[in-house]
Design a protein around this motif. Sequence first.
Motif, PDB file in Angstrom:
ATOM      1  N   THR A 114       0.822  -1.214   0.000  1.00 37.66           N
ATOM      2  CA  THR A 114       0.000   0.000   0.000  1.00 37.66           C
ATOM      3  C   THR A 114       0.856   1.264   0.000  1.00 37.66           C
ATOM      4  OG1 THR A 114      -0.197  -0.229   2.397  1.00 37.66           O
ATOM      5  CG2 THR A 114      -2.020  -1.055   1.084  1.00 37.66           C
ATOM      6  N   THR A 115       2.129   1.109  -0.392  1.00 39.59           N
ATOM      7  CA  THR A 115       2.987   2.296  -0.419  1.00 39.59           C
ATOM      8  C   THR A 115       2.548   3.275  -1.511  1.00 39.59           C
ATOM      9  OG1 THR A 115       4.551   0.962  -1.668  1.00 39.59           O
ATOM     10  CG2 THR A 115       5.074   1.344   0.648  1.00 39.59           C
TER      11      THR A 115
ATOM     12  N   VAL B 145      -1.706  -2.452  -4.146  1.00 42.87           N
ATOM     13  CA  VAL B 145      -1.186  -3.359  -5.179  1.00 42.87           C
ATOM     14  C   VAL B 145      -1.112  -4.778  -4.643  1.00 42.87           C
ATOM     15  CG1 VAL B 145       0.763  -3.837  -6.730  1.00 42.87           C
ATOM     16  CG2 VAL B 145       0.175  -1.475  -6.176  1.00 42.87           C
ATOM     17  N   VAL B 146      -1.713  -5.727  -5.376  1.00 46.65           N
ATOM     18  CA  VAL B 146      -1.594  -7.139  -4.990  1.00 46.65           C
ATOM     19  C   VAL B 146      -0.856  -7.911  -6.077  1.00 46.65           C
ATOM     20  CG1 VAL B 146      -3.632  -7.235  -3.479  1.00 46.65           C
ATOM     21  CG2 VAL B 146      -3.882  -7.726  -5.929  1.00 46.65           C
ATOM     22  N   LYS B 147      -0.226  -9.001  -5.649  1.00 44.18           N
ATOM     23  CA  LYS B 147       0.489  -9.866  -6.581  1.00 44.18           C
ATOM     24  C   LYS B 147      -0.365 -11.097  -6.809  1.00 44.18           C
ATOM     25  CE  LYS B 147       4.999 -12.145  -6.757  1.00 44.18           C
ATOM     26  NZ  LYS B 147       6.324 -12.156  -6.150  1.00 44.18           N
ATOM     27  N   ARG B 148      -0.601 -11.448  -8.067  1.00 40.16           N
ATOM     28  CA  ARG B 148      -1.377 -12.653  -8.327  1.00 40.16           C
ATOM     29  C   ARG B 148      -0.636 -13.603  -9.252  1.00 40.16           C
ATOM     30  NH1 ARG B 148      -4.896 -12.514 -12.599  1.00 40.16           N
ATOM     31  NH2 ARG B 148      -5.997 -14.107 -11.414  1.00 40.16           N
ATOM     32  N   SER B 149      -0.932 -14.884  -9.085  1.00 45.17           N
ATOM     33  CA  SER B 149      -0.301 -15.920  -9.892  1.00 45.17           C
ATOM     34  C   SER B 149      -1.021 -15.998 -11.241  1.00 45.17           C
ATOM     35  CB  SER B 149      -0.419 -17.240  -9.130  1.00 45.17           C
ATOM     36  OG  SER B 149      -0.102 -18.313  -9.967  1.00 45.17           O
TER      37      SER B 149
ATOM     38  N   PHE C 218       3.864 -14.023 -12.450  1.00 46.06           N
ATOM     39  CA  PHE C 218       3.030 -13.249 -11.528  1.00 46.06           C
ATOM     40  C   PHE C 218       2.685 -11.918 -12.170  1.00 46.06           C
ATOM     41  CE2 PHE C 218       5.803 -15.939  -8.985  1.00 46.06           C
ATOM     42  CZ  PHE C 218       4.885 -16.560  -8.152  1.00 46.06           C
ATOM     43  N   ALA C 219       1.573 -11.330 -11.733  1.00 46.98           N
ATOM     44  CA  ALA C 219       1.229  -9.973 -12.168  1.00 46.98           C
ATOM     45  C   ALA C 219       0.979  -9.146 -10.925  1.00 46.98           C
ATOM     46  CB  ALA C 219      -0.014  -9.990 -13.041  1.00 46.98           C
ATOM     47  N   LYS C 220       1.520  -7.932 -10.923  1.00 45.14           N
ATOM     48  CA  LYS C 220       1.194  -6.988  -9.848  1.00 45.14           C
ATOM     49  C   LYS C 220       0.136  -6.049 -10.389  1.00 45.14           C
ATOM     50  CE  LYS C 220       5.028  -7.120  -6.780  1.00 45.14           C
ATOM     51  NZ  LYS C 220       6.306  -6.553  -6.337  1.00 45.14           N
ATOM     52  N   VAL C 221      -1.003  -5.990  -9.701  1.00 46.22           N
ATOM     53  CA  VAL C 221      -2.106  -5.164 -10.181  1.00 46.22           C
ATOM     54  C   VAL C 221      -2.579  -4.217  -9.089  1.00 46.22           C
ATOM     55  CG1 VAL C 221      -2.939  -6.826 -11.910  1.00 46.22           C
ATOM     56  CG2 VAL C 221      -3.843  -6.943  -9.598  1.00 46.22           C
ATOM     57  N   THR C 222      -2.977  -3.013  -9.517  1.00 45.51           N
ATOM     58  CA  THR C 222      -3.546  -2.042  -8.583  1.00 45.51           C
ATOM     59  C   THR C 222      -5.052  -2.245  -8.525  1.00 45.51           C
ATOM     60  OG1 THR C 222      -1.853  -0.438  -9.131  1.00 45.51           O
ATOM     61  CG2 THR C 222      -3.849   0.430  -8.136  1.00 45.51           C
ATOM     62  N   LEU C 223      -5.586  -2.326  -7.320  1.00 45.76           N
ATOM     63  CA  LEU C 223      -7.040  -2.399  -7.144  1.00 45.76           C
ATOM     64  C   LEU C 223      -7.481  -1.002  -6.703  1.00 45.76           C
ATOM     65  CD1 LEU C 223      -7.356  -5.820  -5.258  1.00 45.76           C
ATOM     66  CD2 LEU C 223      -7.189  -5.377  -7.709  1.00 45.76           C
ATOM     67  N   SER C 224      -8.144  -0.265  -7.610  1.00 42.12           N
ATOM     68  CA  SER C 224      -8.352   1.157  -7.341  1.00 42.12           C
ATOM     69  C   SER C 224      -9.722   1.496  -6.753  1.00 42.12           C
ATOM     70  CB  SER C 224      -8.095   1.969  -8.612  1.00 42.12           C
ATOM     71  OG  SER C 224      -8.888   1.464  -9.659  1.00 42.12           O
ATOM     72  N   ASN C 225     -10.690   0.609  -6.858  1.00 42.99           N
ATOM     73  CA  ASN C 225     -11.997   0.930  -6.278  1.00 42.99           C
ATOM     74  C   ASN C 225     -11.923   0.866  -4.749  1.00 42.99           C
ATOM     75  OD1 ASN C 225     -12.799   0.977  -8.896  1.00 42.99           O
ATOM     76  ND2 ASN C 225     -14.092  -0.844  -8.803  1.00 42.99           N
ATOM     77  N   THR C 226     -12.784   1.633  -4.074  1.00 37.08           N
ATOM     78  CA  THR C 226     -12.822   1.600  -2.613  1.00 37.08           C
ATOM     79  C   THR C 226     -13.151   0.187  -2.155  1.00 37.08           C
ATOM     80  OG1 THR C 226     -13.746   3.793  -2.753  1.00 37.08           O
ATOM     81  CG2 THR C 226     -13.821   2.761  -0.589  1.00 37.08           C
ATOM     82  N   LYS C 227     -14.121  -0.416  -2.831  1.00 41.61           N
ATOM     83  CA  LYS C 227     -14.497  -1.787  -2.478  1.00 41.61           C
ATOM     84  C   LYS C 227     -13.587  -2.769  -3.209  1.00 41.61           C
ATOM     85  CE  LYS C 227     -18.974  -0.823  -0.893  1.00 41.61           C
ATOM     86  NZ  LYS C 227     -20.277  -0.334  -1.233  1.00 41.61           N
ATOM     87  N   LYS C 228     -13.198  -3.818  -2.471  1.00 37.84           N
ATOM     88  CA  LYS C 228     -12.269  -4.794  -3.052  1.00 37.84           C
ATOM     89  C   LYS C 228     -12.677  -6.204  -2.658  1.00 37.84           C
ATOM     90  CE  LYS C 228      -8.402  -1.539  -2.559  1.00 37.84           C
ATOM     91  NZ  LYS C 228      -9.259  -0.375  -2.375  1.00 37.84           N
TER      92      LYS C 228
END
Lengths: 247, 317
Positions: free
Chosen positions: B121-122, B126-130, B137-147
């Motif tokens: 969360t720096t 951002v989460v890492k997924r397989s 792996f892919a690092k993706v930003t989850l930008s919506n308030t709800k996750k």
Amino acid sequence: MKILVCITHVPDTTSKINFTDNNTKFDPTGVQFIIGPYDDYALARAIEIKEANAGTTVTVLNVGTADTEPTIRKALAIGADDAIRINAEPTDSFFVASQIAEHAKSAGGYDLILMGRESIDYNSGVVHGIVGEILGLPSISPVMKLDIEGTTAKLAREIEGGKEYVEVSLPFVAGCQEPIAEWKIPNMRGIMSARTKPLKVVEPKAVDSGVKLQKFELPPPKGAVKMISADNVAELVTLLKNEAKVL
Amino acid sequence: MSILVFVEIAEGQIKKTSLEAVAYAHAMGGPVTAIALGAADQSALTSLGKYGAQKVLHAADEKLNKEVIQAYASVLTKALQDEGADILVLASSSLGTPVAARVATKIGASLATNVTELPDTTAGFVVKRSIYTGKAFAKVTLSNTKKVIALKKNAAEAKEVGSDVAVTPYSVTLSDADFATKILSSEKATGEVLLPEANIVVSGGRGMKGAEHWGILEELAKTLHAATGCSKPVSDMGWRPHHEHVGQTGVKVAPQLYIAVGISGAIQHLAGVNSSKYIVVINKDADAPFFKAADYGIVGDAFDVVPKLTEALKAAK
Ligand SMILES: Cc1cc2nc3c(=O)[nH]c(=O)nc-3n(C[C@H](O)[C@H](O)[C@H](O)COP(=O)(O)OP(=O)(O)OC[C@H]3O[C@@H](n4cnc5c(N)ncnc54)[C@H](O)[C@@H]3O)c2cc1C
């Protein structure tokens, strides 16, 4: 009956995965693309249902750029009647599912929407669920068996440690896997007729999924294997206990 | 920022991957509310407090004893509202993943499945997924308030950080539409270690030569409290049930230890096992490709090596 089969265009299962552009793009160099193996099962079952039920049509849909057309033609060669390509990079599950749902709404009248349980590139396994939710239809996955009797379907769904048997009324969405059907290989006649079957290109609907790729990563390389003599399995036990610490 | 965790029940007990989900939410900073649906052992539910849940909800309505995806999604959506939670954490599984899809769509959440690590969360979330079946792996930003975050096995370590909490009954109103899919019956192995949950997996390939030879693998698995798996041709030929098939088109496992016996190591099989911590390969062919992906290898005949290994393990106990 009207069946929609959604297919992905993905690297062959033997592909080595590499990235370019500072690990932000998939590197297609030397990679062969195929219909996703799970989608291929969905397509095969759709063709079987069509063959057993006169008047059934099978439409294939792919969300992809023009590069995916050979893969779509292969699905037509296997026996689909026509195809839709939503002209966009399939960046994320919600985006792709929204395009599928939009097509299903505007075309109307699909009795069955089939696809693979997951794509083998992003492995999300959620597109069928999202499409089902947007359209207000049941979604079932992973489906190992699908039989249609009138307006009702009987399915077997894999669960951890076994399977469950499910009944649902048409229409619904299903994510498929083996052994729902055997993969089909296109024959010469199929390949010839696929060339002239309709393939309609549609522009995508704007969708913000709230998911954005930052970077790809490869796993660290594996260390060398330690070989142990078949006459000394006790040594393996010692290594598992003291070195790997997994016992 | 309250976090709701959906915990799955198997034979009355909380699944290990669900305990990991509670630990994950706790490590994110909580406060954590865990929710279980359908019949569950009450002492198992109270023990969720130990893994980091401040509150445990139990929707015990017997209609929820059958794991109907739409009904589960409706209940979880309502619980998120009631708890004022913006984030749902759960385990990726044949139940969790489809439920996650529907809940995320209902609430307009950013959705990620097969997540392997705590979020960074720096800069954003951002989460890492397989992806590519464990090959990347892919690092993706989850930008919506709800996750909605569905975890891959081992995304967090289930460890004790607190003490038991009381279980709060959670009452639900279910509509007929939630039960549009009717579960007629199910066949489920009982008393076995579930393959996707197992810490150790003993897997056999075509080199085992027939269903009748699985006894030596089962014996080894029993000694190790392991689950049994197999290669695709083995389930195709009906030597083993389909839910044991490991690989690209089967179950993706992530155990501490994967023992492969008489499996050549085709790339499609490796795709399902490359998240294993350690791999042992037993194969009579020294050139079998699987050795390249292994940590420990034995060149030998399965029918000779496997019983000897079981004996050595028993002796070392
Ligand atoms: C699209 C696609 C998807 C696929 N998905 C999967 C998948 O999900 N999972 C999967 O497993 N496969 C999958 N496959 C199949 C895969 O390519 C291989 O064919 C399969 O994994 C081989 O299985 P195996 O290792 O058991 O058999 P084999 O390749 O026949 O290997 C048998 C091994 O046993 C050894 N052996 C023989 N006798 C003995 C003995 N007495 N003692 C010790 N060792 C012995 C041999 O040396 C050999 O290495 C897929 C293929 C495709 C095209």
